[in-house]
Each structure stands twice: as C-alpha cells, then as structure tokens.
Design a protein around this motif. Structure first.
Motif, PDB file in Angstrom:
ATOM      1  N   ALA A   1       0.831  -1.204   0.000  1.00  0.00           N
ATOM      2  CA  ALA A   1       0.000   0.000   0.000  1.00  0.00           C
ATOM      3  C   ALA A   1       0.867   1.256   0.000  1.00  0.00           C
ATOM      4  CB  ALA A   1      -0.924  -0.008   1.219  1.00  0.00           C
TER       5      ALA A   1
ATOM      6  N   CYS B   1      -5.519  -6.807  -3.507  1.00  0.00           N
ATOM      7  CA  CYS B   1      -5.912  -7.548  -2.312  1.00  0.00           C
ATOM      8  C   CYS B   1      -5.622  -9.034  -2.493  1.00  0.00           C
ATOM      9  CB  CYS B   1      -7.389  -7.316  -2.024  1.00  0.00           C
ATOM     10  SG  CYS B   1      -8.007  -8.183  -0.562  1.00  0.00           S
TER      11      CYS B   1
ATOM     12  N   ALA C   1      -7.969  -2.463  -6.944  1.00  0.00           N
ATOM     13  CA  ALA C   1      -8.057  -2.735  -5.512  1.00  0.00           C
ATOM     14  C   ALA C   1      -8.270  -4.224  -5.253  1.00  0.00           C
ATOM     15  CB  ALA C   1      -9.187  -1.914  -4.892  1.00  0.00           C
TER      16      ALA C   1
ATOM     17  N   LEU D   1      -6.097  -3.851   2.678  1.00  0.00           N
ATOM     18  CA  LEU D   1      -7.143  -4.804   3.069  1.00  0.00           C
ATOM     19  C   LEU D   1      -6.666  -6.240   2.910  1.00  0.00           C
ATOM     20  CD1 LEU D   1     -10.300  -3.114   1.506  1.00  0.00           C
ATOM     21  CD2 LEU D   1      -9.745  -3.344   3.940  1.00  0.00           C
TER      22      LEU D   1
ATOM     23  N   ALA E   1      -5.443   0.868  -1.152  1.00  0.00           N
ATOM     24  CA  ALA E   1      -6.499   0.438  -0.229  1.00  0.00           C
ATOM     25  C   ALA E   1      -6.716  -1.070  -0.329  1.00  0.00           C
ATOM     26  CB  ALA E   1      -7.791   1.185  -0.545  1.00  0.00           C
TER      27      ALA E   1
END
Length: 365
Positions: free
Chosen positions: A119, A299, A295, A253, A249
């Motif tokens: 990140a 992740c 995103a 996560l 983000a």
C-alpha cells in the motif's frame, strides 16, 4: 518514480505503436524469465540488502538507456537491464521481510506488514505523480527521466542500510549451517527442491503466479487513461493517482484478509474481472471501475503472496519464491499478448478463466 505514469506515453511519443509497446513489455518479461530463479539464488547465497541495492542501480541504468537512445533498440536494451534488476528485487523483498519478522518472533504479522508495504508503494505514487506533472510541464520527458534515474540511485544507497537477518531453516536443518556455508549451486538446488517437492508449496506458488501475472495490466493504465477523450497529457499522472490509491487500499485490506482461502480469492478475481469489463466504458464510471479492479487484484495478490511465505520453510526462501515469480512472468507475457490482440475486454475474459484455477490450487495448498 516520476517516470512510471509516463513511460508508455514516452514510447508512443517516439513512434512506438501499441504492438511495439507490447513487444517491449514482452522483452522485459522474457528477461525476467531467464534471470528470475538464478537471481533468487544469489539473494539466498549473499546479502539480501546488497542484492536489492544492485537492482536499484540497474533500474536507473535502464532509464538512462531510454533517454540516451530513444528508439526501439534503446528501449529494448533498457528493458533487458531493468528485467535483470527486477529479478533481483523479486523474491528478495518477500524473503527479507519474512525473515526480519521471524527473527522478531512475529512471522504471523507478515500478511499485515506485506499489505502495508504494498500500500505504501502505491501511495508513494501521489507525490511522484505530482512531481511528474510539474517535471513534464517544465522540462518534458527528459527531465522526468533523469530525475527518475537519480531516484533509483538514491534508493539503492538507502537499501544498503537494511538489516540482514538470519536465514531460518526447517526444524530438521543443521542449526550450525548458514546460507554462506552452501555454494551457489547448492542454494539453487535447495530452493528448487522445496518449490516442486511439496504439493502445498506448489499450489501456493502457482496461485501466486497467476494472480501476480495479471498485475502486468498495470503497464497499460497510462494508455487506458490517456486514450480517453478530453484527457490531456498533463492530467494523466493525476488520474493515475486515483487508481494507485485504490490499489493501495486493496493491498492494505489484503493484509487483513488472511482468512481468505480458494473460494474467497476466486470471488475477488471474478469481481475484478467484472470491474475490468466496466472500465472499458470510459469517463468517470470507467475510471472508478478501473480503480475497483485494481483494488481487488492487489488484495488477492497480497493474500497469495502470504500463502507462499507461510508454506516455505527452507533457507533458500528467495529462490523458491522466484519460482512463483517465474510463473508470474509467463502469465504477464500472456497478458501482454492478450491486450495486444483484444485490449482490456480480452484481459477481463482471461481473468474469468483464471479465477477457478486459483480456487483449485489453493484448495491443494
């Protein structure tokens, strides 16, 4: 790196077609294929921080080649140099982070730390994009490029200050034997043996390769954004910042998504494919969809990278991880070819095919 959001456009400015740009990316990936595993063994055999510093120097040299010889041969030569430098980073970073945490008896925090590291890398694109906007308006691509060369060299100097933690091995290893006691070839064989000798390790490595390879689409983000109507060159870095922040983000996560297994990751990838299809509509909706895709993909990548480090146990950790990175480069080549033939929608369809494969592999891991 100020050059990141602009180098594909730099190539196009110097007459490179979409097919030629894809060919350049393919040169980068093929170089990685050749250098990936041997460079991982270098990291396991010698100082990880010195290997990382060497990678930074090579990356800066690649950018210098582009600036001094702006044409297909110069661009291709630069990608060869950068490909070798990238192979020095790959596997080394993950092994260094995991071993530092293991030495502090905090290996269970790897997913969270890895997510935050990823990140932070994306968030760093905010100041770099701002710098790119100012630099390209002030001195064009040349100023952006030379500042990027200096950034690489400064990062290499900082990397020398990193610690070199002890190389933890499995319980049945000789505790008095260190990585330095093994020859380069012994280290290489040990890493390859662990990568292929265990079903759980193989499954985790292959799943990480599939998810990580899809990240190659990031190389086309400047083109995807820049080709939209009413988007000026100077606005591209700023718009890419929004996509990068979405990726940041998602990576953060990912550090909290350690409970995800095959089914959960497959769902993430299916959602990412749907978002990528929506990104083709352009405008604000397309930009939001592209950020959502990134995103979700980031992740999933953090989660699969964590699975790999959890399954590995030998001292040749970077070599074993590099086997997954080798697979990543193969998938990246497929992404480059797919995008060249059918653009973003074709890559989204490919992602739909990969999702069940990731689910099956992680069931075995």
């Amino acid at each position: 790196m100020p050059l990141y959001p602009l180098y594909a456009l730099f190539f196009a400015e110097h007459g490179m077609s979409g097919a030629e740009i894809s060919a350049l990316f393919a040169v980068w990936s093929v170089t990685g294929l050749v250098a990936e595993v041997p460079s991982g063994a270098l990291s396991d055999r010698f100082s990880r921080r010195r290997v990382l510093a060497a990678g930074g120097v090579l990356q800066g040299a690649a950018y210098a080649l582009w600036l001094l010889a702006p044409g297909f041969p110069g661009f291709a030569a630069g990608f060869v140099v950068w490909g070798v430098g990238t192979s020095l980073f790959s596997g080394t970073v993950e092994a260094l982070v995991y071993e530092v945490l293991s030495a502090a008896e905090a290996a269970d925090r790897y997913a969270g730390v890895r997510g935050l590291v990823t990140a932070a890398g994306h968030a760093a694109q905010v100041p770099s994009a701002a710098a790119a906007t100012v630099l390209v308006a002030t001195g064009g691509y040349a100023l952006v490029g030379w500042v990027s060369v200096g950034t690489c060299l400064a990062a290499a100097v900082l990397t020398v200050a990193f610690p070199d933690p002890p190389r933890a091995g499995p319980p049945d290893d000789d505790p008095d034997e260190t990585a330095e006691d093994l020859t380069y070839w012994q280290t290489l064989r040990a890493g390859l043996a662990e990568a292929v000798g265990s079903r759980a390790v193989r499954g985790a490595l292959l799943a990480a390769a599939l998810v990580g390879g899809v990240d190659a689409l990031e190389e086309y983000f400047p083109l995807i954004v820049g080709q939209q109507e009413a988007v000026a060159l100077v606005a591209v870095p700023g718009l890419l910042v929004l996509v990068a922040l979405a990726g940041a983000a998602g990576a953060a996560l990912g550090g909290r998504a350690g409970v995800l297994r095959g089914r959960g990751l497959a769902t993430l990838l299916l959602l990412a494919a749907a978002a990528l299809l929506a990104a083709g509509h352009g405008g604000a909706v397309g930009l939001a969809a592209l950020g959502t895709y990134y995103a979700l993909q980031q992740c999933a990548q953090v989660v699969t990278d964590t699975r790999v480090q959890e399954r590995l146990s030998g001292r040749a950790r970077a070599t074993s991880t590099s086997v997954s990175a080798l697979g990543t480069e193969l998938v990246a080549l497929a992404v480059f070819a797919t995008w060249g033939l059918g653009g973003t929608p074709a890559v989204a369809v490919g992602l739909l095919v990969l999702a069940p494969a990731v689910w099956w592999l992680l069931r075995r891991a």
